[in-house]
Design a protein around this motif. Structure first.
Motif, PDB file in Angstrom:
ATOM      1  N   PRO A  94       0.830  -1.206   0.000  1.00  0.00           N
ATOM      2  CA  PRO A  94       0.000   0.000   0.000  1.00  0.00           C
ATOM      3  C   PRO A  94       0.866   1.259   0.000  1.00  0.00           C
ATOM      4  N   PRO A  95       0.377   2.333  -0.623  1.00  0.00           N
ATOM      5  CA  PRO A  95       1.133   3.584  -0.592  1.00  0.00           C
ATOM      6  C   PRO A  95       1.230   4.141   0.815  1.00  0.00           C
ATOM      7  N   THR A  96       2.284   4.881   1.067  1.00  0.00           N
ATOM      8  CA  THR A  96       2.440   5.537   2.360  1.00  0.00           C
ATOM      9  C   THR A  96       1.518   6.751   2.438  1.00  0.00           C
ATOM     10  N   GLU A  97       1.354   7.281   3.636  1.00  0.00           N
ATOM     11  CA  GLU A  97       0.537   8.489   3.795  1.00  0.00           C
ATOM     12  C   GLU A  97       1.123   9.651   3.000  1.00  0.00           C
ATOM     13  N   ALA A  98       2.447   9.737   2.940  1.00  0.00           N
ATOM     14  CA  ALA A  98       3.079  10.810   2.165  1.00  0.00           C
ATOM     15  C   ALA A  98       2.764  10.669   0.682  1.00  0.00           C
ATOM     16  N   GLU A  99       2.777   9.431   0.186  1.00  0.00           N
ATOM     17  CA  GLU A  99       2.454   9.202  -1.226  1.00  0.00           C
ATOM     18  C   GLU A  99       0.986   9.526  -1.512  1.00  0.00           C
ATOM     19  N   LEU A 100       0.104   9.155  -0.598  1.00  0.00           N
ATOM     20  CA  LEU A 100      -1.312   9.470  -0.774  1.00  0.00           C
ATOM     21  C   LEU A 100      -1.538  10.978  -0.790  1.00  0.00           C
ATOM     22  N   GLU A 101      -0.874  11.658   0.122  1.00  0.00           N
ATOM     23  CA  GLU A 101      -1.028  13.110   0.186  1.00  0.00           C
ATOM     24  C   GLU A 101      -0.527  13.772  -1.095  1.00  0.00           C
ATOM     25  N   ARG A 102       0.576  13.274  -1.627  1.00  0.00           N
ATOM     26  CA  ARG A 102       1.110  13.848  -2.880  1.00  0.00           C
ATOM     27  C   ARG A 102       0.106  13.671  -4.012  1.00  0.00           C
ATOM     28  N   ARG A 103      -0.518  12.520  -4.091  1.00  0.00           N
ATOM     29  CA  ARG A 103      -1.520  12.288  -5.134  1.00  0.00           C
ATOM     30  C   ARG A 103      -2.730  13.204  -4.959  1.00  0.00           C
ATOM     31  N   ARG A 104      -3.103  13.426  -3.718  1.00  0.00           N
ATOM     32  CA  ARG A 104      -4.318  14.204  -3.450  1.00  0.00           C
ATOM     33  C   ARG A 104      -4.138  15.689  -3.737  1.00  0.00           C
ATOM     34  N   ARG A 105      -2.903  16.125  -3.907  1.00  0.00           N
ATOM     35  CA  ARG A 105      -2.683  17.532  -4.269  1.00  0.00           C
ATOM     36  C   ARG A 105      -3.264  17.858  -5.637  1.00  0.00           C
ATOM     37  N   ALA A 106      -3.517  16.834  -6.439  1.00  0.00           N
ATOM     38  CA  ALA A 106      -4.083  17.045  -7.770  1.00  0.00           C
ATOM     39  C   ALA A 106      -5.590  17.272  -7.740  1.00  0.00           C
ATOM     40  N   LYS A 107      -6.172  17.394  -6.548  1.00  0.00           N
ATOM     41  CA  LYS A 107      -7.610  17.636  -6.395  1.00  0.00           C
ATOM     42  C   LYS A 107      -8.401  16.529  -7.093  1.00  0.00           C
ATOM     43  N   LEU A 108      -8.300  15.343  -6.552  1.00  0.00           N
ATOM     44  CA  LEU A 108      -8.894  14.165  -7.162  1.00  0.00           C
ATOM     45  C   LEU A 108     -10.415  14.208  -7.095  1.00  0.00           C
ATOM     46  N   SER A 109     -11.032  13.640  -8.121  1.00  0.00           N
ATOM     47  CA  SER A 109     -12.473  13.450  -8.101  1.00  0.00           C
ATOM     48  C   SER A 109     -12.810  12.317  -7.129  1.00  0.00           C
ATOM     49  N   GLU A 110     -14.093  12.127  -6.872  1.00  0.00           N
ATOM     50  CA  GLU A 110     -14.513  11.048  -5.978  1.00  0.00           C
ATOM     51  C   GLU A 110     -14.086   9.688  -6.533  1.00  0.00           C
ATOM     52  N   ARG A 111     -14.217   9.512  -7.840  1.00  0.00           N
ATOM     53  CA  ARG A 111     -13.816   8.240  -8.446  1.00  0.00           C
ATOM     54  C   ARG A 111     -12.307   8.049  -8.391  1.00  0.00           C
ATOM     55  N   HIS A 112     -11.546   9.107  -8.636  1.00  0.00           N
ATOM     56  CA  HIS A 112     -10.091   9.023  -8.545  1.00  0.00           C
ATOM     57  C   HIS A 112      -9.656   8.673  -7.127  1.00  0.00           C
ATOM     58  N   GLU A 113     -10.333   9.271  -6.154  1.00  0.00           N
ATOM     59  CA  GLU A 113     -10.016   8.976  -4.748  1.00  0.00           C
ATOM     60  C   GLU A 113     -10.301   7.508  -4.438  1.00  0.00           C
ATOM     61  N   ALA A 114     -11.382   6.983  -4.988  1.00  0.00           N
ATOM     62  CA  ALA A 114     -11.707   5.570  -4.775  1.00  0.00           C
ATOM     63  C   ALA A 114     -10.656   4.676  -5.433  1.00  0.00           C
ATOM     64  N   ASN A 115     -10.210   5.049  -6.622  1.00  0.00           N
ATOM     65  CA  ASN A 115      -9.142   4.285  -7.282  1.00  0.00           C
ATOM     66  C   ASN A 115      -7.861   4.309  -6.466  1.00  0.00           C
ATOM     67  N   LEU A 116      -7.533   5.471  -5.943  1.00  0.00           N
ATOM     68  CA  LEU A 116      -6.322   5.603  -5.134  1.00  0.00           C
ATOM     69  C   LEU A 116      -6.395   4.706  -3.911  1.00  0.00           C
ATOM     70  N   ALA A 117      -7.545   4.684  -3.265  1.00  0.00           N
ATOM     71  CA  ALA A 117      -7.696   3.865  -2.066  1.00  0.00           C
ATOM     72  C   ALA A 117      -7.626   2.377  -2.383  1.00  0.00           C
TER      73      ALA A 117
END
Length: 226
Positions: free
Chosen positions: A130-153
């Protein structure tokens, strides 16, 4: 080989494809050999290509991940996936603007390509830590949509399945003026080669030895599906 820090499953041009030579020269590094390559005389090209040079010439199918299972098991699984996949034609490529990056992209839909990317994401997911919290936070800086957030999780990356976008990145993110300046020499460098007919005949496993290390092609597995 020593297990890598990260691995990714990518498409990359075959070594015999002129796109491999031109793309490696544009980025300044050959991901097959690791050798630095002289870049064309374009002002600022070393800076413009800084990030993609580290990743090597490629299009992502399964984004880079830290291994949760042994390296040799990953290789066997990718080999099996390749063995079950038919060779297919890649549509002509062209240089396109993708959210500020200049990249090679397909000029027509390619269902076998999208199916292969989907298979890589799903079939190889058990090898991904699983990605680290730092990696998740970096991805979320792109202002993810709800579907993108679900894919990330679920999959560790926002842009998979229906959000997959095939692209061979050639530059950093550039503002309008910088893109306009670099586009003519970039097009002149690649010429008609991106649009040449080509087959997808391999799955490539790229590896990164450690933080900040360049990605290298560790394995090329031929597609053998009937």
């Amino acid at each position: 080989m020593t297990p890598p820090m990260r691995a990714g499953v990518y498409w990359a041009p075959e070594v015999s494809d002129p796109l491999h030579v031109l793309g490696s020269a544009w980025l300044g590094r050959d991901a097959e050999t690791g050798a630095l390559v002289e870049q064309p005389p374009v002002p600022g090209i070393a800076e413009i290509t800084g990030d993609p040079r580290g990743y090597g010439l490629h299009a992502t199918l399964k984004p880079p991940f830290r291994l949760a299972r042994p390296w040799d098991e990953l290789c066997r699984e990718v080999q099996a996936l390749a063995a079950a996949t038919r060779v297919f034609a890649l549509p002509p490529l062209s240089v396109q603007n993708l959210k500020g990056f200049l990249a090679l992209r397909e000029t027509a839909p390619c269902p076998p390509l999208y199916a292969l990317a989907d298979s890589c994401v799903e079939a190889l997911d058990g090898f991904r830590q699983p990605p680290t919290e730092a990696e998740l936070e970096r991805r979320r800086r792109a202002k993810l949509s709800e579907r993108h957030e679900a894919n990330l999780a679920r999959w560790g990356y926002p842009y998979v399945f229906e959000d997959f976008q095939f692209h061979v990145t050639l530059t950093q993110r550039l503002d309008d003026a910088a893109r306009e300046a670099v586009l003519p020499p970039l097009l002149a460098h690649f010429g008609a080669v991106p649009a040449m007919p080509r087959l997808v005949r391999e799955l490539c496993v790229f590896t990164q030895a450690g933080p900040g290390a360049p990605f290298l092609i560790a394995e090329r597995f031929p597609l053998k599906g009937a």
